[in-house]
Design a protein around this motif. Structure first.
Motif, short mmCIF file in Angstrom:
data_model
loop_
_atom_site.label_atom_id
_atom_site.label_comp_id
_atom_site.label_asym_id
_atom_site.label_seq_id
_atom_site.Cartn_x
_atom_site.Cartn_y
_atom_site.Cartn_z
N VAL A 1 -6.16 5.56 2.42
CA VAL A 1 -4.95 5.04 3.06
C VAL A 1 -4.78 5.73 4.41
CG1 VAL A 1 -2.45 4.82 2.90
CG2 VAL A 1 -3.86 4.60 0.83
N PRO A 2 -4.70 4.99 5.50
CA PRO A 2 -4.56 5.61 6.83
C PRO A 2 -3.31 6.47 6.92
CG PRO A 2 -5.08 3.27 7.01
CD PRO A 2 -4.74 3.51 5.57
N ILE A 3 -3.42 7.59 7.60
CA ILE A 3 -2.27 8.45 7.85
C ILE A 3 -1.60 7.98 9.12
CG2 ILE A 3 -1.52 10.80 8.36
CD1 ILE A 3 -3.90 11.82 6.74
N THR A 4 -0.36 7.53 9.00
CA THR A 4 0.35 6.97 10.15
C THR A 4 1.57 7.78 10.55
OG1 THR A 4 1.62 5.52 8.67
CG2 THR A 4 -0.42 4.63 9.60
N GLY A 5 1.82 8.88 9.86
CA GLY A 5 2.98 9.71 10.18
C GLY A 5 3.40 10.51 8.98
N SER A 6 4.50 11.22 9.11
CA SER A 6 5.02 12.03 8.01
C SER A 6 5.49 11.11 6.88
CB SER A 6 6.18 12.91 8.47
OG SER A 6 5.75 13.80 9.48
N PRO A 7 5.30 11.52 5.62
CA PRO A 7 5.73 10.69 4.49
C PRO A 7 7.25 10.61 4.42
CG PRO A 7 5.00 12.84 3.73
CD PRO A 7 4.65 12.77 5.19
N THR A 8 7.77 9.43 4.13
CA THR A 8 9.22 9.25 4.06
C THR A 8 9.63 8.57 2.76
OG1 THR A 8 8.96 7.18 5.31
CG2 THR A 8 9.54 9.15 6.57
N THR A 9 8.87 8.79 1.70
CA THR A 9 9.17 8.19 0.41
C THR A 9 9.63 9.27 -0.56
OG1 THR A 9 6.83 8.39 -0.15
CG2 THR A 9 7.57 6.26 0.71
N PRO A 10 10.30 8.89 -1.65
CA PRO A 10 10.88 9.90 -2.56
C PRO A 10 9.87 10.89 -3.13
CG PRO A 10 11.78 7.73 -3.02
CD PRO A 10 10.69 7.52 -2.03
N VAL B 1 0.84 -1.20 0.00
CA VAL B 1 0.00 0.00 0.00
C VAL B 1 0.87 1.26 0.00
CG1 VAL B 1 -1.68 1.33 1.33
CG2 VAL B 1 -1.98 -1.14 1.06
N LEU B 2 1.97 1.23 0.75
CA LEU B 2 2.89 2.37 0.77
C LEU B 2 3.45 2.63 -0.62
CD1 LEU B 2 4.57 4.44 2.46
CD2 LEU B 2 6.33 2.66 2.61
N LEU B 3 3.84 1.56 -1.32
CA LEU B 3 4.39 1.70 -2.66
C LEU B 3 3.32 2.14 -3.66
CD1 LEU B 3 6.66 -1.47 -2.69
CD2 LEU B 3 7.39 0.90 -2.44
N MET B 4 2.09 1.67 -3.47
CA MET B 4 0.98 2.12 -4.31
C MET B 4 0.75 3.61 -4.14
SD MET B 4 -1.72 -0.96 -3.51
CE MET B 4 -3.11 -0.02 -4.19
N GLN B 5 0.75 4.06 -2.90
CA GLN B 5 0.55 5.47 -2.61
C GLN B 5 1.67 6.30 -3.24
OE1 GLN B 5 0.59 6.42 1.56
NE2 GLN B 5 -0.59 8.29 1.27
N GLU B 6 2.88 5.80 -3.16
CA GLU B 6 4.02 6.50 -3.76
C GLU B 6 3.85 6.61 -5.27
OE1 GLU B 6 8.18 7.93 -3.97
OE2 GLU B 6 6.44 8.12 -2.68
N GLU B 7 3.40 5.53 -5.90
CA GLU B 7 3.18 5.54 -7.35
C GLU B 7 2.08 6.51 -7.73
OE1 GLU B 7 3.40 4.52 -11.39
OE2 GLU B 7 4.79 4.14 -9.75
N ALA B 8 0.97 6.49 -7.00
CA ALA B 8 -0.16 7.36 -7.31
C ALA B 8 0.16 8.83 -7.04
CB ALA B 8 -1.38 6.94 -6.49
N THR B 9 1.00 9.08 -6.05
CA THR B 9 1.37 10.46 -5.70
C THR B 9 2.13 11.13 -6.82
OG1 THR B 9 1.43 9.95 -3.33
CG2 THR B 9 2.68 11.87 -4.07
N GLY B 10 3.01 10.39 -7.48
CA GLY B 10 3.78 10.97 -8.57
C GLY B 10 4.67 12.11 -8.10
#
Length: 309
Positions: free
Chosen positions: A124-133, A79-88
């Motif tokens: 997607v639940p918010i669990t903290g600050s984003p730490t992805t690229p 799910v984290l990787l999906m969110q990263e992909e969708a965020t662009g």
């Protein structure tokens, strides 16, 4: 304080940054983290986040769930990787648009568009600050938009969160209406007229005098954008705050003369110093742009290498 170099990266975060170890066995060229994430996003776009499971993704790719677990070891990581992909990534326009306000508005519109394209991201639940690229790139773009203002780093982060919050709320409402339109086969105008008719039938002047007055004035049929209005008024407040901060700090720099930068703008050494600052800021922006490009290319190379093994 914990040394950053000693902090162990969660598997999903490591995968997002391209620094996780590759699987030791399993399908070679036919399977990759990128293909798994792409398939999961396709399922979520079509059926919602709840429809995504390791079994569903494996079936879509023609493999067993165990094959996926060699690449993505938990659904939370997926799910984290999906969110990263969708965020662009934010567009270059968000970095070069006119004023700080223009740049923040570009970021707002682009974030809202991402939510409309992938509404399941809102679930997607918010669990903290984003730490992805990609999430980091959005944060960097927001802070860059405010880099020329007199705001502190903490204040810039707060303004960025203000705009991000506006975008998320707008995306939540608009995505909800878009879902109704798809499911019921109706237009936005149809929904608006139905809502207005219901309010006119149920809301009386005796029980709700101010709401009824607004209904009679046609507020629910008005075609203006209330979300843009909300953002504009919030940015008006930020602009007023910036003006106050700027004035106060100029006064602090030269309290004995009462002069600000405009009073010394014709001073040669001052002009030269200011020019040097602008050149240094431009060089820093160019260097950061080069860093982002190099990071993208490095991730692409890493992905190709994983696919070849």
């Amino acid at each position: 304080m914990t040394d950053a170099a000693e902090t162990e990266l969660p598997r999903g975060v490591a995968l997002a940054w391209g620094v996780a170890a590759n699987p030791q066995r399993g399908p070679k060229r036919e399977m990759s983290v990128e293909r798994i994430v792409e398939a999961a996003v396709e399922i979520a776009d079509a059926e919602g986040l709840a429809a995504v499971s390791m079994a569903a993704v494996a079936a879509r790719l023609g493999y067993t769930p165990m094959s996926l677990y060699r690449y993505v070891t938990a659904k939370d990581d997926l799910v984290l990787l999906m969110q990263e992909e969708a965020t662009g990534l934010p567009s270059e326009a968000s970095r070069i648009a006119g004023s700080w306000r223009d740049r923040m508005q570009v970021l707002y519109r682009e974030q809202v568009q991402r939510y409309l394209e992938h509404p399941w991201v809102l679930d997607v639940p918010i669990t903290g600050s984003p730490t992805t690229p990609n999430s980091a790139a959005w944060m960097d773009a927001g802070l860059h938009a405010l880099a020329d203002t007199p705001l502190t780093h903490e204040e810039r982060l707060s303004v960025m969160l203000l705009v991000t919050g506006h975008a998320r709320w707008t995306g939540t409402v608009l995505a909800g209406y878009a879902r109704v339109e798809r499911e019921r086969g109706v237009s936005d105008a149809d929904i608006t007229r139905t809502e207005d008719a219901l309010y006119r039938r149920l809301i009386t002047a005796e029980a709700y005098p101010d709401l009824r007055a607004a209904i009679d004035a046609g507020v629910f049929l008005d075609e203006s954008d209330p979300f843009a209005f909300n953002l504009d008024r919030s940015l008006d407040g930020v602009a007023a705050y910036i003006a106050g901060v700027d004035k106060g700090r100029r006064a602090e720099r030269a309290p004995w003369t009462g002069m600000d930068d405009a009073d010394i703008a014709d001073d040669k050494k001052f002009r030269e110093a200011r020019k040097a600052v602008r050149q240094a800021e431009k060089a820093l922006r160019d260097a950061r742009r080069g860093e982002r490009q190099a990071a993208r290319e490095a991730r692409e190379r890493r992905a190709r290498q994983r696919g070849e093994k």
